[in-house]
Scaffold this motif. Structure first.
Motif, PDB file in Angstrom:
ATOM      1  N   ILE A 199       0.843  -1.202   0.000  1.00  0.00           N
ATOM      2  CA  ILE A 199       0.000   0.000   0.000  1.00  0.00           C
ATOM      3  C   ILE A 199       0.875   1.248   0.000  1.00  0.00           C
ATOM      4  O   ILE A 199       0.673   2.183  -0.796  1.00  0.00           O
ATOM      5  N   VAL A 200       1.852   1.279   0.900  1.00  0.00           N
ATOM      6  CA  VAL A 200       2.753   2.433   1.006  1.00  0.00           C
ATOM      7  C   VAL A 200       3.554   2.597  -0.281  1.00  0.00           C
ATOM      8  O   VAL A 200       3.699   3.711  -0.810  1.00  0.00           O
ATOM      9  N   ALA A 201       4.083   1.491  -0.799  1.00  0.00           N
ATOM     10  CA  ALA A 201       4.893   1.549  -2.013  1.00  0.00           C
ATOM     11  C   ALA A 201       4.069   2.027  -3.205  1.00  0.00           C
ATOM     12  O   ALA A 201       4.520   2.892  -3.972  1.00  0.00           O
TER      13      ALA A 201
ATOM     14  N   VAL B  81       2.989   6.203  -7.245  1.00  0.00           N
ATOM     15  CA  VAL B  81       2.092   7.057  -8.031  1.00  0.00           C
ATOM     16  C   VAL B  81       2.360   8.535  -7.758  1.00  0.00           C
ATOM     17  O   VAL B  81       2.532   9.342  -8.687  1.00  0.00           O
ATOM     18  N   LEU B  82       2.419   8.895  -6.481  1.00  0.00           N
ATOM     19  CA  LEU B  82       2.602  10.305  -6.114  1.00  0.00           C
ATOM     20  C   LEU B  82       3.977  10.831  -6.522  1.00  0.00           C
ATOM     21  O   LEU B  82       4.095  11.953  -7.034  1.00  0.00           O
ATOM     22  N   SER B  83       5.017  10.034  -6.298  1.00  0.00           N
ATOM     23  CA  SER B  83       6.371  10.493  -6.646  1.00  0.00           C
ATOM     24  C   SER B  83       6.553  10.587  -8.158  1.00  0.00           C
ATOM     25  O   SER B  83       7.276  11.458  -8.651  1.00  0.00           O
ATOM     26  N   PHE B  84       5.877   9.703  -8.901  1.00  0.00           N
ATOM     27  CA  PHE B  84       5.966   9.761 -10.363  1.00  0.00           C
ATOM     28  C   PHE B  84       5.317  11.049 -10.883  1.00  0.00           C
ATOM     29  O   PHE B  84       5.909  11.752 -11.715  1.00  0.00           O
ATOM     30  N   VAL B  85       4.132  11.350 -10.379  1.00  0.00           N
ATOM     31  CA  VAL B  85       3.441  12.573 -10.810  1.00  0.00           C
ATOM     32  C   VAL B  85       4.259  13.810 -10.434  1.00  0.00           C
ATOM     33  O   VAL B  85       4.509  14.695 -11.270  1.00  0.00           O
ATOM     34  N   LEU B  86       4.683  13.873  -9.174  1.00  0.00           N
ATOM     35  CA  LEU B  86       5.444  15.029  -8.701  1.00  0.00           C
ATOM     36  C   LEU B  86       6.794  15.116  -9.411  1.00  0.00           C
ATOM     37  O   LEU B  86       7.233  16.201  -9.819  1.00  0.00           O
ATOM     38  N   GLY B  87       7.445  13.963  -9.591  1.00  0.00           N
ATOM     39  CA  GLY B  87       8.747  13.942 -10.263  1.00  0.00           C
ATOM     40  C   GLY B  87       8.648  14.388 -11.712  1.00  0.00           C
ATOM     41  O   GLY B  87       9.526  15.096 -12.212  1.00  0.00           O
TER      42      GLY B  87
ATOM     43  N   PHE C  29      11.298  12.050  -1.295  1.00  0.00           N
ATOM     44  CA  PHE C  29      12.637  11.579  -1.648  1.00  0.00           C
ATOM     45  C   PHE C  29      12.684  11.041  -3.077  1.00  0.00           C
ATOM     46  O   PHE C  29      13.562  11.407  -3.866  1.00  0.00           O
ATOM     47  N   GLU C  30      11.726  10.186  -3.413  1.00  0.00           N
ATOM     48  CA  GLU C  30      11.743   9.560  -4.737  1.00  0.00           C
ATOM     49  C   GLU C  30      11.391  10.551  -5.837  1.00  0.00           C
ATOM     50  O   GLU C  30      11.861  10.419  -6.971  1.00  0.00           O
ATOM     51  N   ALA C  31      10.571  11.546  -5.539  1.00  0.00           N
ATOM     52  CA  ALA C  31      10.220  12.552  -6.540  1.00  0.00           C
ATOM     53  C   ALA C  31      11.464  13.287  -7.027  1.00  0.00           C
ATOM     54  O   ALA C  31      11.582  13.602  -8.219  1.00  0.00           O
ATOM     55  N   ALA C  32      12.384  13.559  -6.099  1.00  0.00           N
ATOM     56  CA  ALA C  32      13.623  14.236  -6.485  1.00  0.00           C
ATOM     57  C   ALA C  32      14.455  13.355  -7.424  1.00  0.00           C
ATOM     58  O   ALA C  32      15.050  13.846  -8.394  1.00  0.00           O
ATOM     59  N   MET C  33      14.488  12.056  -7.145  1.00  0.00           N
ATOM     60  CA  MET C  33      15.225  11.123  -8.000  1.00  0.00           C
ATOM     61  C   MET C  33      14.560  10.994  -9.373  1.00  0.00           C
ATOM     62  O   MET C  33      15.221  11.014 -10.420  1.00  0.00           O
ATOM     63  N   ILE C  34      13.239  10.859  -9.360  1.00  0.00           N
ATOM     64  CA  ILE C  34      12.498  10.698 -10.610  1.00  0.00           C
ATOM     65  C   ILE C  34      12.583  11.960 -11.461  1.00  0.00           C
ATOM     66  O   ILE C  34      12.637  11.886 -12.698  1.00  0.00           O
ATOM     67  N   ALA C  35      12.594  13.115 -10.814  1.00  0.00           N
ATOM     68  CA  ALA C  35      12.698  14.376 -11.550  1.00  0.00           C
ATOM     69  C   ALA C  35      13.963  14.402 -12.410  1.00  0.00           C
ATOM     70  O   ALA C  35      13.938  14.866 -13.559  1.00  0.00           O
ATOM     71  N   GLU C  36      15.055  13.884 -11.878  1.00  0.00           N
ATOM     72  CA  GLU C  36      16.308  13.853 -12.639  1.00  0.00           C
ATOM     73  C   GLU C  36      16.239  12.836 -13.776  1.00  0.00           C
ATOM     74  O   GLU C  36      16.797  13.047 -14.850  1.00  0.00           O
TER      75      GLU C  36
ATOM     76  N   LEU D  73      13.211   4.243 -14.464  1.00  0.00           N
ATOM     77  CA  LEU D  73      12.061   4.483 -13.596  1.00  0.00           C
ATOM     78  C   LEU D  73      11.688   3.230 -12.816  1.00  0.00           C
ATOM     79  O   LEU D  73      11.451   3.285 -11.606  1.00  0.00           O
ATOM     80  N   VAL D  74      11.638   2.083 -13.511  1.00  0.00           N
ATOM     81  CA  VAL D  74      11.308   0.828 -12.829  1.00  0.00           C
ATOM     82  C   VAL D  74      12.376   0.499 -11.797  1.00  0.00           C
ATOM     83  O   VAL D  74      12.070   0.035 -10.695  1.00  0.00           O
ATOM     84  N   SER D  75      13.628   0.751 -12.137  1.00  0.00           N
ATOM     85  CA  SER D  75      14.714   0.529 -11.175  1.00  0.00           C
ATOM     86  C   SER D  75      14.517   1.396  -9.935  1.00  0.00           C
ATOM     87  O   SER D  75      14.731   0.942  -8.800  1.00  0.00           O
ATOM     88  N   GLN D  76      14.078   2.626 -10.142  1.00  0.00           N
ATOM     89  CA  GLN D  76      13.830   3.528  -9.014  1.00  0.00           C
ATOM     90  C   GLN D  76      12.637   3.060  -8.196  1.00  0.00           C
ATOM     91  O   GLN D  76      12.633   3.144  -6.969  1.00  0.00           O
ATOM     92  N   PHE D  77      11.622   2.529  -8.865  1.00  0.00           N
ATOM     93  CA  PHE D  77      10.449   2.019  -8.155  1.00  0.00           C
ATOM     94  C   PHE D  77      10.811   0.793  -7.315  1.00  0.00           C
ATOM     95  O   PHE D  77      10.280   0.592  -6.222  1.00  0.00           O
TER      96      PHE D  77
END
Length: 216
Positions: free
Chosen positions: A24-26, A31-37, A98-105, A149-153
């Motif tokens: 659930i948390v993951a 979803v949220l970090s992908f959108v924000l990223g 945290f993940e949004a910053a990584m995904i943004a790059e 992206l999948v690696s980051q997920f």
């Protein structure tokens, strides 16, 4: 090693409850970090005045902080200024930031990798900057982003275990409680947890390969 005791019906149910919280948390954080990223990555790519610089500062700040510190800050520091979150919400918020910053790059890098000749051709054909981004750059960039992206997920899913420090009842937290019932449960419990993490992450890897194959 007491496999029978460690894998009793009650213990297995308890571990499955932890896995449910982990997923659930993951899922929410993915979803949220992908959108924000994506938003942050696009803003940085398009170099929107002022906003782009602010996003740059955000990304650099978050990327250079430990995830554990961010989770601690959200759970224990924010209540000092009146912002209180439940365990699950705090874990999701920490992972998302945290993940949004990584995904943004990853997003910015994917968009930047598109040949500038295509962008110039699109602009010369009458497309606006937004239309060029939406119809030319983003579709190609997203295909190139799939593997990282999948690696980051996958990393995000594993990082949910860090929420054990705020007593989130996720898989590792519940595994620790099972182990606490008897030292002979240690190896069987950790082996089972390892198999669960490997199975979920391996399935994500297979999805990544399939998507990458389709995009070629």
């Amino acid at each position: 090693m007491d496999f029978a005791g460690a894998y009793s019906a009650d213990n297995l149910k308890f571990l499955l409850d932890g896995l449910y919280i982990t997923l659930i948390v993951a899922f929410a954080a993915i979803v949220l970090s992908f959108v924000l990223g994506c938003i942050i990555g696009v803003v940085r790519y398009t170099k929107v005045p002022v906003l782009s610089q602010l996003m740059f500062l955000f990304v650099e700040l978050i990327r250079n902080l430990p995830l554990l510190l961010i989770i601690f800050f959200i759970r224990f520091a924010l209540p000092e200024v009146g912002i209180r979150m439940g365990l699950i919400t705090a874990a999701i918020a920490g992972l998302t930031i945290f993940e949004a910053a990584m995904i943004a790059e990853i997003v910015r890098g994917g968009l930047t990798s598109i040949d500038k000749g295509q962008i110039e051709a699109a602009r010369s054909s009458g497309l606006s900057n937004f239309q060029t981004l939406w119809h030319i750059v983003l579709p190609q960039g997203l295909r190139r982003m799939v593997p990282p992206l999948v690696s980051q997920f996958i990393s995000l899913l594993k990082d949910t275990s860090l929420a054990v420090v705020i007593s989130l009842p996720e898989l590792m937290h519940n595994a620790g409680i099972v182990i606490g019932h008897g030292y002979t449960y240690t190896i069987p419990t950790l082996l089972l947890v390892a198999v669960v993490y490997f199975t979920v992450n391996f399935m994500l890897s297979l999805v990544s390969r399939r998507l990458e194959t389709k995009s070629i």
